[in-house]
Design a protein around this motif. Structure first.
Motif, PDB file in Angstrom:
ATOM      1  N   ARG A  14       0.843  -1.209   0.000  1.00  9.89           N
ATOM      2  CA  ARG A  14       0.000   0.000   0.000  1.00  9.89           C
ATOM      3  C   ARG A  14       0.875   1.255   0.000  1.00  9.89           C
ATOM      4  O   ARG A  14       0.622   2.203  -0.753  1.00  9.89           O
ATOM      5  CB  ARG A  14      -0.917   0.004   1.228  1.00  9.89           C
ATOM      6  N   LYS A 184      -5.565   0.417  11.067  1.00 16.46           N
ATOM      7  CA  LYS A 184      -6.640  -0.326  10.414  1.00 16.46           C
ATOM      8  C   LYS A 184      -7.629   0.625   9.745  1.00 16.46           C
ATOM      9  O   LYS A 184      -8.074   0.387   8.605  1.00 16.46           O
ATOM     10  CB  LYS A 184      -7.370  -1.197  11.439  1.00 16.46           C
ATOM     11  N   LYS A 185      -7.965   1.714  10.414  1.00 17.14           N
ATOM     12  CA  LYS A 185      -8.882   2.705   9.842  1.00 17.14           C
ATOM     13  C   LYS A 185      -8.258   3.365   8.606  1.00 17.14           C
ATOM     14  O   LYS A 185      -8.928   3.561   7.588  1.00 17.14           O
ATOM     15  CB  LYS A 185      -9.232   3.754  10.890  1.00 17.14           C
ATOM     16  N   GLU A 186      -6.973   3.702   8.712  1.00 18.22           N
ATOM     17  CA  GLU A 186      -6.294   4.322   7.574  1.00 18.22           C
ATOM     18  C   GLU A 186      -6.182   3.344   6.412  1.00 18.22           C
ATOM     19  O   GLU A 186      -6.248   3.725   5.242  1.00 18.22           O
ATOM     20  CB  GLU A 186      -4.893   4.797   7.991  1.00 18.22           C
ATOM     21  N   ARG A 187      -6.018   2.074   6.732  1.00 20.98           N
ATOM     22  CA  ARG A 187      -5.890   1.039   5.706  1.00 20.98           C
ATOM     23  C   ARG A 187      -7.170   0.959   4.858  1.00 20.98           C
ATOM     24  O   ARG A 187      -7.107   0.805   3.637  1.00 20.98           O
ATOM     25  CB  ARG A 187      -5.596  -0.295   6.380  1.00 20.98           C
ATOM     26  N   ILE A 188      -8.299   1.058   5.508  1.00 16.29           N
ATOM     27  CA  ILE A 188      -9.584   1.020   4.794  1.00 16.29           C
ATOM     28  C   ILE A 188      -9.690   2.202   3.831  1.00 16.29           C
ATOM     29  O   ILE A 188     -10.132   2.056   2.677  1.00 16.29           O
ATOM     30  CB  ILE A 188     -10.757   1.031   5.798  1.00 16.29           C
ATOM     31  N   ILE A 189      -9.244   3.366   4.290  1.00 15.51           N
ATOM     32  CA  ILE A 189      -9.321   4.570   3.463  1.00 15.51           C
ATOM     33  C   ILE A 189      -8.412   4.455   2.240  1.00 15.51           C
ATOM     34  O   ILE A 189      -8.826   4.728   1.107  1.00 15.51           O
ATOM     35  CB  ILE A 189      -8.943   5.815   4.301  1.00 15.51           C
ATOM     36  N   ASP A 191      -7.141   1.778   0.854  1.00 14.03           N
ATOM     37  CA  ASP A 191      -7.538   0.708  -0.063  1.00 14.03           C
ATOM     38  C   ASP A 191      -8.575   1.219  -1.065  1.00 14.03           C
ATOM     39  O   ASP A 191      -8.485   0.929  -2.268  1.00 14.03           O
ATOM     40  CB  ASP A 191      -8.102  -0.482   0.719  1.00 14.03           C
ATOM     41  N   LYS A 192      -9.546   1.972  -0.569  1.00 12.01           N
ATOM     42  CA  LYS A 192     -10.552   2.552  -1.462  1.00 12.01           C
ATOM     43  C   LYS A 192      -9.920   3.573  -2.401  1.00 12.01           C
ATOM     44  O   LYS A 192     -10.268   3.656  -3.587  1.00 12.01           O
ATOM     45  CB  LYS A 192     -11.661   3.211  -0.640  1.00 12.01           C
TER      46      LYS A 192
END
Length: 324
Positions: A14, A184-189, A191-192
């Motif tokens: 990422r 984890k929250k940043e990872r979701i952002i 990824d999108k």
């Protein structure tokens, strides 16, 4: 030869995708930027933020590992010193030193045979240390002389330190969880964001020729993984002497030993078409109940077709006799 788009599944992947996109965007300037205004804003904000949160998580992981290691080392030290103290008690009793008897073992949490308490877990080790301390207190209160090689005060000090280190370990674990949750929250952002950015890239390159489109996509940070196509083997099975076609020959592409690999069977025309992605030197194994096993060594090439004629030798008939 084929390729498929591979979105990053690791944090390093990422970070690489975000960094490459940032570098490319800065290199071409505003006029050459292919990302939408929304994706550009998200990239400028979330790329450095994700990298920073990842650094914080790595730091927290390192601190927790160090704290946990120090804690485990102290537990092991308490185990060794406490068991050593109990062994000294046993030796005093065995040597029949004055003031020492088998009953003394009970004060230290041991049975009358002198077996040391269990010490397989952390809490068993702590319990053993507490038994040693309480045993020393009780024996000295009865007029005994304190042990010198391993002292009650030494074990007490280690237990006090263990309590402090346990709190430090808990604090480190909580800090690690906090960084993990944030990451984890940043990872979701991100990824999108990566999916959306790659859609922008493909939208711009879609009218280019295949090779040029692929190169353009990669230059903007997209990642492709090579997906090998099959090699094709056209096989014809024949009788070695008569050259007649053989039907029902069991065929396999793979190692000589074992049963793995691509399998098939010759049809009514004595032919079979097998496909394989095994591009290392390998074998075609042909088997038929009326013929000896035949083996051909082959090396396959991706996207290429080879034709192989396998001639099989008929088995010798088994002679029956009346001899006992």
């Amino acid at each position: 030869m084929g390729y498929y788009k591979q979105y990053p599944i690791s944090d390093s992947g990422r970070e690489s995708a975000l960094t490459n996109a940032l570098i490319r965007k800065e290199a071409v300037g505003p006029s050459g930027n292919i990302f939408t205004e929304k994706n550009t804003q998200l990239l400028d904000i979330n790329a450095p933020l994700f990298i920073q949160k990842r650094k914080e998580n790595k730091k927290a992981i390192g601190f927790f590992r160090k704290t946990n290691s120090n804690y485990n080392e102290l537990v092991e030290k308490i185990k060794n010193i406490s068991s050593h103290g109990l062994q000294i008690v046993n030796f005093k009793i065995i040597d029949k030193c004055e003031g020492w008897s088998e009953a003394t073992r009970v004060l230290y949490g041991m049975n009358l045979h002198g077996h040391l308490p269990a010490s397989g877990t952390e809490w068993q080790i702590v319990e053993m240390a507490l038994h040693f301390i309480s045993g020393e207190k009780a024996r000295v209160a009865q007029g005994g002389t304190p042990l010198a090689d391993v002292t009650k005060e030494e074990v007490e000090a280690l237990l006090d330190t263990l309590t402090t280190k346990r709190l430090n370990k808990q604090d480190a674990a909580e800090a690690l969880k906090k960084t993990q949750d944030t990451l984890k929250k940043e990872r979701i952002i991100v990824d999108k964001l990566i999916i959306s950015m790659w859609n922008d890239i493909e939208h711009v390159s879609q009218d280019r020729k295949k090779g040029a489109s692929h190169a353009f996509d990669k230059s903007w940070g997209m990642v492709y993984v090579h997906c090998p196509d099959f090699a094709t083997v056209n096989i014809r099975t024949e009788d070695e002497e008569t050259s007649e076609i053989l039907v029902g020959v069991r065929l396999r592409i793979g190692p000589l030993d074992g049963k793995g690999g691509t399998k098939g069977c010759s049809n009514l025309f004595g032919t079979a078409v097998l496909k394989s992605k095994n591009f290392k030197p390998t074998y075609i194994i042909a088997e038929h109940h009326l013929y000896e096993k035949a083996v051909r060594e082959i090396t396959l090439v991706e996207d290429e077709t080879i034709t192989v004629i396998i001639k099989m030798k008929k088995r010798l008939p088994i002679e029956l006799t009346n001899e006992p």
